[in-house]
Design a protein around this motif. Sequence first.
Motif, short mmCIF file in Angstrom:
data_model
loop_
_atom_site.label_atom_id
_atom_site.label_comp_id
_atom_site.label_asym_id
_atom_site.label_seq_id
_atom_site.Cartn_x
_atom_site.Cartn_y
_atom_site.Cartn_z
N LEU A 1 36.05 59.35 32.21
CA LEU A 1 35.91 60.38 33.24
C LEU A 1 35.41 59.80 34.56
O LEU A 1 35.85 60.23 35.63
N ALA A 2 34.48 58.86 34.49
CA ALA A 2 33.87 58.28 35.69
C ALA A 2 34.52 56.95 36.02
O ALA A 2 34.64 56.07 35.15
N GLY A 3 34.91 56.77 37.27
CA GLY A 3 35.44 55.49 37.70
C GLY A 3 34.32 54.48 37.86
O GLY A 3 33.16 54.83 38.14
N VAL A 4 34.65 53.21 37.68
CA VAL A 4 33.67 52.13 37.81
C VAL A 4 34.23 51.10 38.77
O VAL A 4 35.38 50.67 38.63
N VAL A 5 33.43 50.71 39.75
CA VAL A 5 33.81 49.68 40.71
C VAL A 5 32.82 48.53 40.56
O VAL A 5 31.60 48.73 40.67
N LEU A 6 33.33 47.34 40.27
CA LEU A 6 32.49 46.16 40.09
C LEU A 6 32.48 45.33 41.36
O LEU A 6 33.50 45.21 42.04
N ASP A 7 31.34 44.74 41.64
CA ASP A 7 31.19 43.85 42.79
C ASP A 7 30.35 42.67 42.31
O ASP A 7 29.13 42.66 42.42
N ALA A 8 31.04 41.68 41.73
CA ALA A 8 30.34 40.60 41.03
C ALA A 8 30.52 39.24 41.68
O ALA A 8 30.17 38.23 41.07
N GLY A 9 31.07 39.17 42.88
CA GLY A 9 31.24 37.89 43.53
C GLY A 9 32.09 36.95 42.70
O GLY A 9 33.15 37.32 42.19
N ALA A 10 31.61 35.72 42.53
CA ALA A 10 32.37 34.72 41.77
C ALA A 10 32.37 35.02 40.28
O ALA A 10 33.17 34.43 39.54
N GLU A 11 31.54 35.92 39.83
CA GLU A 11 31.47 36.24 38.40
C GLU A 11 32.38 37.40 38.02
O GLU A 11 32.23 38.00 36.96
N PHE A 12 33.36 37.71 38.87
CA PHE A 12 34.22 38.86 38.57
C PHE A 12 35.01 38.71 37.27
O PHE A 12 35.24 39.71 36.59
N PRO A 13 35.46 37.48 36.86
CA PRO A 13 36.17 37.42 35.57
C PRO A 13 35.29 37.84 34.40
O PRO A 13 35.73 38.59 33.52
N ALA A 14 34.04 37.36 34.38
CA ALA A 14 33.14 37.73 33.29
C ALA A 14 32.80 39.21 33.34
O ALA A 14 32.72 39.88 32.30
N ALA A 15 32.61 39.75 34.54
CA ALA A 15 32.31 41.17 34.66
C ALA A 15 33.48 42.02 34.18
O ALA A 15 33.29 43.05 33.51
N ALA A 16 34.70 41.60 34.51
CA ALA A 16 35.87 42.33 34.05
C ALA A 16 35.96 42.32 32.53
O ALA A 16 36.28 43.35 31.90
N GLU A 17 35.69 41.17 31.93
CA GLU A 17 35.73 41.09 30.47
C GLU A 17 34.69 42.01 29.84
O GLU A 17 34.94 42.65 28.80
N GLN A 18 33.52 42.10 30.46
CA GLN A 18 32.49 43.01 29.96
C GLN A 18 32.98 44.45 30.00
O GLN A 18 32.77 45.23 29.06
N LEU A 19 33.65 44.84 31.09
CA LEU A 19 34.14 46.21 31.21
C LEU A 19 35.26 46.48 30.21
O LEU A 19 35.30 47.54 29.56
N PHE A 20 36.18 45.53 30.06
CA PHE A 20 37.25 45.71 29.07
C PHE A 20 36.68 45.85 27.66
O PHE A 20 37.18 46.65 26.86
N ALA A 21 35.64 45.08 27.37
CA ALA A 21 35.00 45.18 26.06
C ALA A 21 34.37 46.56 25.86
O ALA A 21 34.43 47.12 24.75
N LEU A 22 33.80 47.11 26.90
CA LEU A 22 33.23 48.46 26.80
C LEU A 22 34.32 49.49 26.56
O LEU A 22 34.14 50.44 25.79
N TYR A 23 35.47 49.32 27.21
CA TYR A 23 36.59 50.24 26.97
C TYR A 23 36.99 50.22 25.50
O TYR A 23 37.20 51.27 24.88
N ARG A 24 37.09 49.01 24.94
CA ARG A 24 37.47 48.91 23.52
C ARG A 24 36.39 49.48 22.62
O ARG A 24 36.68 50.23 21.67
N GLU A 25 35.14 49.15 22.92
CA GLU A 25 34.02 49.59 22.08
C GLU A 25 33.89 51.11 22.07
O GLU A 25 33.58 51.71 21.03
N ARG A 26 34.14 51.74 23.21
CA ARG A 26 33.98 53.19 23.31
C ARG A 26 35.30 53.93 23.15
O ARG A 26 35.37 55.12 23.42
N GLU A 27 36.32 53.20 22.75
CA GLU A 27 37.63 53.77 22.44
C GLU A 27 38.22 54.55 23.62
O GLU A 27 38.74 55.65 23.48
N VAL A 28 38.09 53.93 24.80
CA VAL A 28 38.70 54.49 26.00
C VAL A 28 40.14 53.96 26.07
O VAL A 28 40.36 52.75 26.09
N SER A 29 41.10 54.84 26.08
CA SER A 29 42.49 54.39 26.11
C SER A 29 42.79 53.72 27.45
O SER A 29 42.24 54.10 28.49
#
Length: 623
Positions: free
Chosen positions: A146-174
């Motif tokens: 329901l809520a959009g998420v915007v990440l601002d992680a500088g050079a760590e954006f790949p790791a931050a993206a992986e964390q968000l994708f993992a949360l999508y899978r963990e919480r069964e967000v399609s």
Amino acid sequence: MTVPPEGLPLAAEFPAAHREQWQTLVEGVLRKAGAQPENGAAAEHALGTALQDGLRARPLYTAEDAPADPGLPGFPPFVRGARPQGASVSGWDVRQRHSDPDPRRTNEAALADLEHGGGSLWLELGGAGLPVTALGEALTGVYLDLAGVVLDAGAEFPAAAEQLFALYREREVSPGSAVATLGADPLGLQARTGDATRTDALLAEAAALAARCAEGYPGVRALAVDALPYHGAGASPAQELGASVATGVAYLRALTAAGLSVDAALGQLEFRYAADADQFLTIAKLRAARRLWARVAEASGAAPAASAQRQHAVTSDVMMTARDPWVNMLRTTIACLAAGVGGADAVTVLPFDTAVGLPDAFARRIARNTQAILLEESHLARVVDPAGGSWYVERLTDELAHAAWAWFQEIERAGGQRAALESGLVEQRIAATWAERSVRLAKRREPVTGVSEFPNLGEQALVREPAPAGPGGGLPTVRRAEAYEALRDRSDAHLAATGGRPTLFLASIGTASAHTARSTFAANLFQAGGIATSAHEGTDPAAFADAFAASGAAVACLCSSDALYGEHGQAVAGALKAAGARRVLLAGRPGEDPPAAVDGFVFAGGDAVAVLTSLLDEIGVAR
């Protein structure tokens, strides 16, 4: 009814008016005021206002000034909005920024935002900010479908993206329900840090991330084209726009080289712009940005439906003040209104205490409610493109777009945005722009309410926990109030060390009717530098000398009319010097025969920062 009924033409009984007639009237008024315009056109020009980027706001706009048809909302060139319905259905996305490195406090603030009107969360991760590994804790209880998420992680954006994708899978967000911007911005990071050594590698990772999003997450954008580093360094509106378009073009090249189609690559970009208290320039900037990007998309062979620019507007850091920060509420309200009228898809209102440190709950609430009032009570989003048809806004949009396009082309000729950053072209050009603006700020031609104008020396300073420091090393960060706030800091340190503020004595010659205007001007000026004032009124030089000695001041300023300066100025200034005044100033411009005992003059349009700095030095206030 937009067309008057037949037989009732509007103003039919009045003679037709022409611009030349109005110019002639203006010329007459200016001549009576002492100006000598050459002709009517020169008179009109004299009433104009110079803007940055060589633009000029005219005193009068008519249908003759309107540029070419800007099109319809939701259709190229998207000047009137990226969607046909604008924000009229659900309003714009209320997006609040979170920079607290504590994941528990970030989670509390995020939930409060979402429960009270927020639509998405903008999280600053990595470095001194929220740890990337704490993303899950910060988003505890947040419904990611329901809520959009915007990440601002500088050079760590790949790791931050992986964390968000993992949360999508963990919480069964399609994948089809996920809405996010992953915030990859290698060139923006290079602008902030000055480090280009990792730009190629980060661009490759951003392209791979974009391909992954395009294939499996239709609501997720991988890259952010962040123009805030340029605005934050003092860029003009056209420079901010030109740099953002050049960055966007660089990303398009990288994404298409990695195998994405032009349409798919366009869908992976979100642009971030600053909105400030100059409401009309902000409106024009957002409209011009869409027009510029539509031209890039057209030249790239994109389909019209893919050419609309996705915009995130953020109230300006440059305009925020640490002194009298309550005024920031008014600034951000105007900026938010301008962002909404300008057609931004998402808007972030920075809390009023942003320049002091991490915002508290009250400041965050006010920031949210600023948007809620404009959306729910003022119904700002109920009208599609409210500025459409305004001759002034349409003309300003067109002129700003041309100025920005010229800067974009210069960047491209220099080899593109990366090369322009590495060569120093971008930094040098922005620095020159900020230097010009700093002169206007120093002379108070661009006033800062509560700081350079109407300061309150007795205000109770806000105390906030320091905000995490940015990466630094690249483009500088500036604020309009910084020169005056540095003077106030010197005054505060003097107060803490001695128990009293530096003081200046106002010698108000004559009655209140004679000296009030200049006494008020002078007190306002000196207090902007943290210098308290004491005053004495009269004409007796000996009484002024006694009052000066009792004040404990080291410097003085004469305040009165020109006539009384001629009659009493020399005697009063001499008496003050004899009483120990190290320096005697006079409020007003130098006349034909100024008092010989006067050491300098203060007047509207003078360099206030230079005067105040020298006075603090004269008084003995440590730097």
